[in-house]
Design a protein around this motif. Structure first.
Motif, short mmCIF file in Angstrom:
data_model
loop_
_atom_site.label_atom_id
_atom_site.label_comp_id
_atom_site.label_asym_id
_atom_site.label_seq_id
_atom_site.Cartn_x
_atom_site.Cartn_y
_atom_site.Cartn_z
N UNK A 57 2.92 14.24 -7.95
CA UNK A 57 3.16 12.82 -8.29
C UNK A 57 2.89 11.94 -7.08
N UNK A 58 3.31 12.38 -5.89
CA UNK A 58 3.06 11.60 -4.67
C UNK A 58 1.57 11.64 -4.33
N UNK A 59 0.93 12.78 -4.52
CA UNK A 59 -0.52 12.89 -4.28
C UNK A 59 -1.27 11.92 -5.18
N UNK A 60 -0.92 11.89 -6.45
CA UNK A 60 -1.59 10.98 -7.39
C UNK A 60 -1.37 9.52 -6.99
N UNK A 61 -0.16 9.19 -6.55
CA UNK A 61 0.11 7.82 -6.11
C UNK A 61 -0.69 7.49 -4.86
N UNK A 62 -0.75 8.42 -3.92
CA UNK A 62 -1.52 8.19 -2.69
C UNK A 62 -2.99 7.95 -3.02
N UNK A 63 -3.54 8.72 -3.93
CA UNK A 63 -4.94 8.51 -4.32
C UNK A 63 -5.12 7.13 -4.94
N UNK A 64 -4.21 6.75 -5.82
CA UNK A 64 -4.32 5.44 -6.48
C UNK A 64 -4.17 4.30 -5.48
N UNK A 65 -3.35 4.51 -4.44
CA UNK A 65 -3.07 3.47 -3.45
C UNK A 65 -3.99 3.56 -2.22
N UNK A 66 -4.93 4.51 -2.23
CA UNK A 66 -5.86 4.71 -1.11
C UNK A 66 -5.11 5.00 0.19
N UNK A 67 -4.17 5.93 0.09
CA UNK A 67 -3.38 6.33 1.26
C UNK A 67 -3.52 7.84 1.46
N UNK A 68 -3.09 8.30 2.62
CA UNK A 68 -3.00 9.72 2.89
C UNK A 68 -1.52 10.09 3.00
N UNK A 69 -1.26 11.40 3.06
CA UNK A 69 0.11 11.89 3.10
C UNK A 69 0.32 12.76 4.33
N UNK A 70 1.38 12.46 5.06
CA UNK A 70 1.84 13.30 6.15
C UNK A 70 3.04 14.07 5.61
N UNK A 71 2.89 15.37 5.29
CA UNK A 71 3.98 16.13 4.69
C UNK A 71 4.93 16.69 5.76
#
Length: 99
Positions: A57-71
């Motif tokens: 869900x966070x990955x999908x949001x990051x893609x939609x928001x053009x962001x990356x994720x630092x896990x």
């Protein structure tokens, strides 16, 4: 599984409104990054892939928001290390910055 969303969190409540699953993330102040810092799944739901769905869900949001994720969460970090399909949003923190 369907999750509720509030800024910085996807979560699931049971019929008694008890929290049974949650992932939390913060937005970095100076980079287009979500910092995924916590994943929780109630023991009654473990082994059903719920934690993976929360991270997705966070990955999908990051893609939609053009962001990356630092896990930063250990579960999320392991997930990102083993899922090449998340490479497009995986922020590796090359400068070793503190968040």
């Amino acid at each position: 599984m369907e999750f509720q969303y509030k800024p910085g969190r996807f979560f699931k409540l049971d019929d008694q409104q008890k929290l049974v699953a949650e992932v939390t993330f913060q937005t970095a102040t100076d980079k287009p990054i979500y910092i995924l810092d916590h994943t929780f799944v109630d023991p009654s739901l473990r082994g059903q892939g719920v934690a993976g769905q929360l991270v997705k869900a966070v990955v999908d949001k990051a893609r939609a928001d053009h962001k990356q994720i630092l896990p930063l969460c250990s579960y999320a970090h392991k997930t990102f290390e083993t899922k090449p399909e998340y490479a497009d949003v995986y922020y590796h923190n090359p400068e070793g910055e503190k968040y």
